[in-house]
Motif scaffolding. Sequence first.
Motif, mmCIF file in Angstrom:
data_model
loop_
_atom_site.group_PDB
_atom_site.id
_atom_site.type_symbol
_atom_site.label_atom_id
_atom_site.label_comp_id
_atom_site.label_asym_id
_atom_site.label_seq_id
_atom_site.Cartn_x
_atom_site.Cartn_y
_atom_site.Cartn_z
ATOM 1 N N TYR A 27 0.832 -1.208 0.000
ATOM 2 C CA TYR A 27 0.000 0.000 0.000
ATOM 3 C C TYR A 27 0.866 1.257 0.000
ATOM 4 O O TYR A 27 0.616 2.202 -0.745
ATOM 5 N N ARG B 11 0.996 7.607 -6.003
ATOM 6 C CA ARG B 11 -0.168 8.462 -6.291
ATOM 7 C C ARG B 11 0.045 9.875 -5.779
ATOM 8 O O ARG B 11 -0.242 10.852 -6.468
ATOM 9 N N ARG B 12 0.548 10.004 -4.546
ATOM 10 C CA ARG B 12 0.674 11.334 -3.950
ATOM 11 C C ARG B 12 1.787 12.131 -4.611
ATOM 12 O O ARG B 12 1.648 13.340 -4.828
ATOM 13 N N LEU C 236 2.283 17.106 18.731
ATOM 14 C CA LEU C 236 2.942 16.255 17.730
ATOM 15 C C LEU C 236 2.000 15.972 16.564
ATOM 16 O O LEU C 236 0.821 15.684 16.763
ATOM 17 N N PHE C 237 2.540 16.083 15.350
ATOM 18 C CA PHE C 237 1.820 15.671 14.143
ATOM 19 C C PHE C 237 2.710 14.679 13.403
ATOM 20 O O PHE C 237 3.908 14.894 13.295
ATOM 21 N N ASP D 143 0.957 13.763 5.375
ATOM 22 C CA ASP D 143 -0.431 14.233 5.212
ATOM 23 C C ASP D 143 -0.889 15.105 6.382
ATOM 24 O O ASP D 143 -2.040 15.557 6.388
ATOM 25 N N ARG D 144 -0.021 15.324 7.381
ATOM 26 C CA ARG D 144 -0.352 16.260 8.456
ATOM 27 C C ARG D 144 0.483 17.549 8.352
ATOM 28 O O ARG D 144 0.428 18.392 9.251
ATOM 29 N N ASP E 80 -1.634 20.734 8.390
ATOM 30 C CA ASP E 80 -2.247 20.878 9.718
ATOM 31 C C ASP E 80 -1.229 21.387 10.733
ATOM 32 O O ASP E 80 -1.539 22.244 11.563
ATOM 33 N N TYR F 23 -10.578 5.831 13.878
ATOM 34 C CA TYR F 23 -10.568 6.618 12.638
ATOM 35 C C TYR F 23 -11.790 6.306 11.771
ATOM 36 O O TYR F 23 -12.248 7.174 11.022
ATOM 37 N N ASP G 38 -4.584 12.786 18.099
ATOM 38 C CA ASP G 38 -4.859 13.108 16.688
ATOM 39 C C ASP G 38 -6.364 13.079 16.421
ATOM 40 O O ASP G 38 -6.926 13.982 15.807
ATOM 41 N N ARG H 106 -8.743 16.170 15.286
ATOM 42 C CA ARG H 106 -9.466 16.104 14.011
ATOM 43 C C ARG H 106 -10.980 16.138 14.238
ATOM 44 O O ARG H 106 -11.701 16.789 13.485
ATOM 45 N N TRP I 68 -6.320 4.065 2.376
ATOM 46 C CA TRP I 68 -6.419 3.712 3.791
ATOM 47 C C TRP I 68 -6.414 4.961 4.667
ATOM 48 O O TRP I 68 -5.537 5.804 4.505
ATOM 49 N N ASP J 196 -8.086 10.142 6.583
ATOM 50 C CA ASP J 196 -7.455 11.273 5.883
ATOM 51 C C ASP J 196 -7.288 11.019 4.385
ATOM 52 O O ASP J 196 -6.765 11.874 3.672
ATOM 53 N N ARG J 197 -7.705 9.852 3.904
ATOM 54 C CA ARG J 197 -7.705 9.596 2.457
ATOM 55 C C ARG J 197 -9.130 9.565 1.886
ATOM 56 O O ARG J 197 -9.324 9.232 0.720
#
Lengths: 211, 211
Positions: free
Chosen positions: A70, A77-78, A192-193, A197-198, A201, B21, B74, B78, B194, B197-198
């Motif tokens: 994955y 993709r990103r 903390l992040f 993808d954060r 944020d 999540y 987190d 969120r 997954w 956040d996606r």
Amino acid sequence: MHYFWVMSARMTFWFEFASTYSYLTVMRIEALARERCVEVEWKPFLLGPIFAAQGWTTSPFNLYPAKGAYMWRDIERRAAGYGIPFRPWSGKDGRKFPQNGLLAARTATAALRERWGKEFVRRVYSAQFANGLDISNPKVIGDCIKAAGGNEQMFLHLGHSNTHKQVLRENTDAAIATGVFGAPSFTIGPELFWGDDRLEDALNWALSRPA
Amino acid sequence: MHYFWVMSARMTFWFEFASTYSYLTVMRIEALARERCVEVEWKPFLLGPIFAAQGWTTSPFNLYPAKGAYMWRDIERRAAGYGIPFRPWSGKDGRKFPQNGLLAARTATAALRERWGKEFVRRVYSAQFANGLDISNPKVIGDCIKAAGGNEQMFLHLGHSNTHKQVLRENTDAAIATGVFGAPSFTIGPELFWGDDRLEDALNWALSRPA
């Protein structure tokens, strides 16, 4: 007499050279931080000791194949979405994952005190993830130093010095103490992040709640 | 003679009742899918067998405390950002994590054939994560069925039936076969996304590349 109190938005960016998601952040963070006037301190650290403390002998992306498959697709993709060149691999072409980023990280602790330090870091990540090179090779690191604008011999030497081994160890200890368990991570004080993808944020948090 | 080919954007949404999540996604997905006219099939499945196959006896958020501490914070951040009520816990108040979502998941496989099925799912997640209730308790599940508009006794009975045990097993096998390793997950044909956040990325993928 007048005192001026300048509050500035600041954030620490923790990265590990073998980390695929750190690559995306390294290529994106400067423009996003500049837009928001957030001052970012770049801190290379090592995930190896953190993973080892959890009983892992390699990356979780190798230990858990579904998660690994994955990750490669997700990064692909990103990266495409961001327009960042990316050449995925998965061991089948003989390149191993994760790479050994020790020399790169030690050299970065020295290089990041120079104006060209961030450019050096970007070049090392590009060498690895866009051009498929082995970043444990001193020749590859030397080329990145030179291309970024540094003195290759001096900084390869610094990368092998005890001082910079020690700085990297301290970074890693500080990361663990702040609760960091993966890369990239971002901290604003105790906040903390985790994950590329954060990134937005985290920068927005730094901006709205200066430490 | 004319043939009309209607292409519709479709996506499968895989969720597990114990997953924090997944709660965020369950509360967000309908509005986002409607905006984009993406038809979403909701599939409850079980993470237990997937974790067990990796040698985990509990959630990775329990096995890796730094990751667990991060997850709770987190989700809290969120949920606040989305305006979704959330009451974090971490075992200190006697509530265990992860909860046993088996009855909820079996009941959901029956309920999702009804018009009120998605509302039932949302109510179960809210019971757990907003109101701190134990979703392995048939009384809690019964109340969620009733509040969503279903017949409590009939659907609690269906939730215990072999048919719906079997459907849930098949969902879990299908999830594994598609490469799902965590929740929430989204699939569009062979394409896997997954994490809450996606969610937007997955819906946009479904929209731009109808399966």
